[in-house]
Write a protein that holds these residues in place. Structure first.
Motif, mmCIF file in Angstrom:
data_model
loop_
_atom_site.group_PDB
_atom_site.id
_atom_site.type_symbol
_atom_site.label_atom_id
_atom_site.label_comp_id
_atom_site.label_asym_id
_atom_site.label_seq_id
_atom_site.Cartn_x
_atom_site.Cartn_y
_atom_site.Cartn_z
ATOM 1 N N ALA A 1 -9.464 1.096 -2.337
ATOM 2 C CA ALA A 1 -8.372 1.982 -1.925
ATOM 3 C C ALA A 1 -7.201 1.142 -1.434
ATOM 4 N N PRO A 2 -5.985 1.499 -1.801
ATOM 5 C CA PRO A 2 -4.830 0.761 -1.295
ATOM 6 C C PRO A 2 -4.732 0.916 0.216
ATOM 7 N N CYS A 3 -4.090 -0.034 0.852
ATOM 8 C CA CYS A 3 -3.909 0.030 2.303
ATOM 9 C C CYS A 3 -3.073 1.258 2.648
ATOM 10 N N LEU A 4 -3.554 2.036 3.598
ATOM 11 C CA LEU A 4 -2.836 3.224 4.046
ATOM 12 C C LEU A 4 -2.150 2.932 5.378
ATOM 13 N N THR A 5 -0.890 3.325 5.480
ATOM 14 C CA THR A 5 -0.140 3.197 6.728
ATOM 15 C C THR A 5 0.384 4.571 7.120
ATOM 16 N N LEU A 6 0.186 4.938 8.361
ATOM 17 C CA LEU A 6 0.751 6.173 8.891
ATOM 18 C C LEU A 6 2.073 5.819 9.563
ATOM 19 N N SER A 7 3.180 6.201 8.942
ATOM 20 C CA SER A 7 4.521 5.889 9.445
ATOM 21 C C SER A 7 5.041 7.089 10.224
ATOM 22 N N LEU A 8 5.252 6.912 11.517
ATOM 23 C CA LEU A 8 5.632 8.002 12.411
ATOM 24 C C LEU A 8 7.038 7.772 12.945
ATOM 25 N N ARG A 9 7.897 8.760 12.786
ATOM 26 C CA ARG A 9 9.274 8.665 13.317
ATOM 27 C C ARG A 9 9.437 9.654 14.462
ATOM 28 N N GLY A 10 9.921 9.179 15.608
ATOM 29 C CA GLY A 10 10.145 10.034 16.762
ATOM 30 C C GLY A 10 9.935 9.241 18.038
ATOM 31 N N SER A 11 9.799 9.933 19.147
ATOM 32 C CA SER A 11 9.583 9.299 20.454
ATOM 33 C C SER A 11 8.182 9.640 20.949
ATOM 34 N N TRP A 12 7.437 8.615 21.354
ATOM 35 C CA TRP A 12 6.076 8.827 21.850
ATOM 36 C C TRP A 12 6.090 9.646 23.139
ATOM 37 N N GLY B 1 0.798 -1.219 0.000
ATOM 38 C CA GLY B 1 0.000 0.000 0.000
ATOM 39 C C GLY B 1 0.829 1.266 0.000
ATOM 40 N N ILE B 2 0.275 2.303 0.612
ATOM 41 C CA ILE B 2 0.860 3.650 0.596
ATOM 42 C C ILE B 2 1.230 4.065 2.014
ATOM 43 N N SER B 3 2.447 4.547 2.154
ATOM 44 C CA SER B 3 2.943 4.992 3.451
ATOM 45 C C SER B 3 2.883 6.514 3.531
ATOM 46 N N LEU B 4 2.089 7.018 4.486
ATOM 47 C CA LEU B 4 2.034 8.448 4.794
ATOM 48 C C LEU B 4 3.073 8.704 5.875
ATOM 49 N N TYR B 5 4.018 9.592 5.601
ATOM 50 C CA TYR B 5 5.200 9.713 6.460
ATOM 51 C C TYR B 5 5.230 11.049 7.191
ATOM 52 N N TRP B 6 5.556 10.983 8.486
ATOM 53 C CA TRP B 6 5.689 12.181 9.330
ATOM 54 C C TRP B 6 6.787 11.925 10.334
ATOM 55 N N TYR B 7 7.617 12.926 10.604
ATOM 56 C CA TYR B 7 8.667 12.744 11.611
ATOM 57 C C TYR B 7 8.819 13.999 12.457
ATOM 58 N N SER B 8 9.274 13.787 13.675
ATOM 59 C CA SER B 8 9.619 14.871 14.583
ATOM 60 C C SER B 8 10.380 14.251 15.742
ATOM 61 N N GLN B 9 10.880 15.092 16.655
ATOM 62 C CA GLN B 9 11.546 14.534 17.823
ATOM 63 C C GLN B 9 10.559 13.817 18.722
ATOM 64 N N THR B 10 9.347 14.353 18.831
ATOM 65 C CA THR B 10 8.338 13.732 19.680
ATOM 66 C C THR B 10 7.050 13.520 18.897
ATOM 67 N N ILE B 11 6.362 12.439 19.221
ATOM 68 C CA ILE B 11 5.071 12.107 18.632
ATOM 69 C C ILE B 11 4.034 12.329 19.720
ATOM 70 N N GLY B 12 3.188 13.344 19.542
ATOM 71 C CA GLY B 12 2.254 13.660 20.607
ATOM 72 C C GLY B 12 1.046 14.435 20.106
ATOM 73 N N ARG C 1 -8.192 10.324 11.197
ATOM 74 C CA ARG C 1 -9.606 10.441 10.812
ATOM 75 C C ARG C 1 -9.754 10.498 9.288
ATOM 76 N N ALA C 2 -8.825 11.199 8.632
ATOM 77 C CA ALA C 2 -8.875 11.266 7.172
ATOM 78 C C ALA C 2 -8.655 9.889 6.556
ATOM 79 N N MET C 3 -7.760 9.101 7.130
ATOM 80 C CA MET C 3 -7.541 7.736 6.650
ATOM 81 C C MET C 3 -8.827 6.922 6.747
ATOM 82 N N GLY C 4 -9.557 7.109 7.855
ATOM 83 C CA GLY C 4 -10.828 6.399 8.008
ATOM 84 C C GLY C 4 -11.827 6.808 6.947
ATOM 85 N N GLN C 5 -11.884 8.111 6.632
ATOM 86 C CA GLN C 5 -12.805 8.569 5.591
ATOM 87 C C GLN C 5 -12.434 7.995 4.228
#
Length: 422
Positions: free
Chosen positions: A262-273, A229-240, A250-254
């Motif tokens: 629709a291809p499988c959507l993955t939200l790929s998050l880089r950082g520390s929770w 599928g498709i990887s939606l990518y976001w990065y930061s030092q912190t994920i919050g 929510r947009a992915m759900g819509q």
């Protein structure tokens, strides 16, 4: 060749802009000395990557990296100063310096020990050090504004002691600098208007073309994309919270509900929770029909690997929320990282990101802040149409190749420095 000292209260590994400037000045033949804060174990270890750079790194310890005795002393000094600042007149300089940051006196002492011709401060706590050192050595002082600092406070925080000290810092010290530069046109204009000074020169937070390849082990690159599928990518030092991630989920759900096949959507998050946020985001995802496995966590990585890791994904997300004036005006480095990696970008329509969209309209789609339907619509155009996504990727790559890269932007830095020293 000039002797130039860059000063920051933080870790170079957390401030790629400073590292790029130090590299550019050293490559141009200058003798570069960096004085940096050393307070976080992760940053302490990450800063070792700069041992072989063509500039000298000197560290000022405080926080968790300092000895227990030093932590007690610096922490106590700051708390006492914060208390005194509430009783004494606002312009009491010695108290305000110690209340503003743990290590300003130490940064001043260390900077004064460097016989440089130019001192460049990054972030407000470094400005007194640059000015005092410049006065001692008959040198020039400059400030590089990566943020609009008085604009970092929300509306209900503008009357706080911290906000008042920040304004005092800016009004007291920034007009004394011979040169100011800023990381976005909006920040430059805001400082010119607020302080009644000449508009600072804009130097964008872009990356070198060389970071597109050759920095990450191949096996790790192969594991960067989720695979299907498709990887939606976001990065930061912190994920919050308050970073726009809830809107993406929510947009992915819509999209899943509205788009057949629709291809499988993955939200790929880089950082520390941040504490508890992973649980909350997964709960939200399940409530809109997104499985836990569609939210993928990637650990933090060395700065020079960010671009080629980003290039393994499909769409970059720049989700500034404009919760403060600074967030509205700034142009974060992530949107430039996506462009250099050749990623199409879906970005919220802050003033800073509108600036990038105007110059790269085929690579950046804007959506209204807090409008889930608008974000779903903008994402959907690239999710449904692989050919459109490919054209946008090519436009992103070309915009970065022609304009939004450090090889081009550093010439503004070098020209500014040469003019100032001349």
């Amino acid at each position: 060749m000039a002797r130039i000292c860059l000063i920051t209260p933080g870790h170079p590994s957390k401030n790629p802009r400073l590292v790029k400037e130090a590299d550019a000045l050293a490559e141009a033949g200058d003798d570069v000395h960096v004085i940096a804060g050393d307070y976080h174990p992760w940053g302490h270890d990450a800063d070792r990557q700069y041992q072989d750079r063509p500039w000298e790194l000197e560290r000022v310890s405080y926080g968790a990296v300092a000895s227990s005795g030093r932590q007690i002393y610096l922490g106590g000094r700051k708390r006492i100063a914060e208390t005194l600042a509430g009783w004494l007149p606002q312009g009491t300089r010695a108290v305000n310096l110690r209340a503003q940051h743990w290590a300003i006196p130490e940064l001043v002492d260390r900077a004064q020990s460097v016989p440089a011709e130019l001192f460049i401060a990054h972030y407000l706590p470094a400005v007194p050090a640059a000015l005092h050192a410049a006065e001692k050595h008959g040198a020039k002082a400059a400030f590089d504004a990566e943020d609009f600092h008085r604009g970092q406070f929300h509306d209900d925080e503008r009357g706080s002691p911290e906000a008042e000290r920040t304004r005092w810092f800016e009004e007291t010290y920034l007009p004394q600098c011979e040169s100011l530069t800023a990381a976005s046109p909006g920040i430059a204009r805001a400082y010119a208007d607020e302080l009644d000074i000449e508009e600072p020169t804009t130097i964008l937070n872009v990356f070198p073309r060389s970071e597109r390849s050759g920095h990450t082990p191949p096996q790790e690159l192969r594991e960067e994309h989720p695979g299907d599928g498709i990887s939606l990518y976001w990065y930061s030092q912190t994920i919050g919270p308050d970073r726009g991630l809830e809107m993406v989920v929510r947009a992915m759900g819509q999209i899943q509900d509205r788009v057949d096949d629709a291809p499988c959507l993955t939200l790929s998050l880089r950082g520390s929770w941040t504490d508890g946020y992973k649980t909350n985001l997964h709960a939200l995802a399940r409530s809109v029909g997104i499985e836990n496995k569609q939210i993928r966590h990637l650990t933090r990585t060395p700065p020079d690997q960010l671009i080629e890791r980003a290039a393994q994904h499909d769409i970059g997300l720049a989700l500034e929320q404009a919760k403060s004036r600074n967030r509205d005006l700034c142009v974060t480095n992530k949107i430039f990282a996506y462009l250099l990696a050749g990623l199409p970008v879906v970005a919220t329509n802050t003033q800073g990101q509108q600036f990038v969209h105007r110059h790269a309209p085929n690579a950046v789609r804007l959506c209204a802040i807090d409008d889930v339907g608008d974000m779903a619509q903008q994402l959907c155009r690239w999710v449904r149409d692989a050919e459109s996504r490919k054209r946008a990727s090519e436009a992103a790559y070309q915009a970065a190749e022609d304009r939004y890269n450090w090889d081009v932007e550093k010439e503004t830095l070098l020209s500014t420095v040469r003019t100032l020293l001349a």
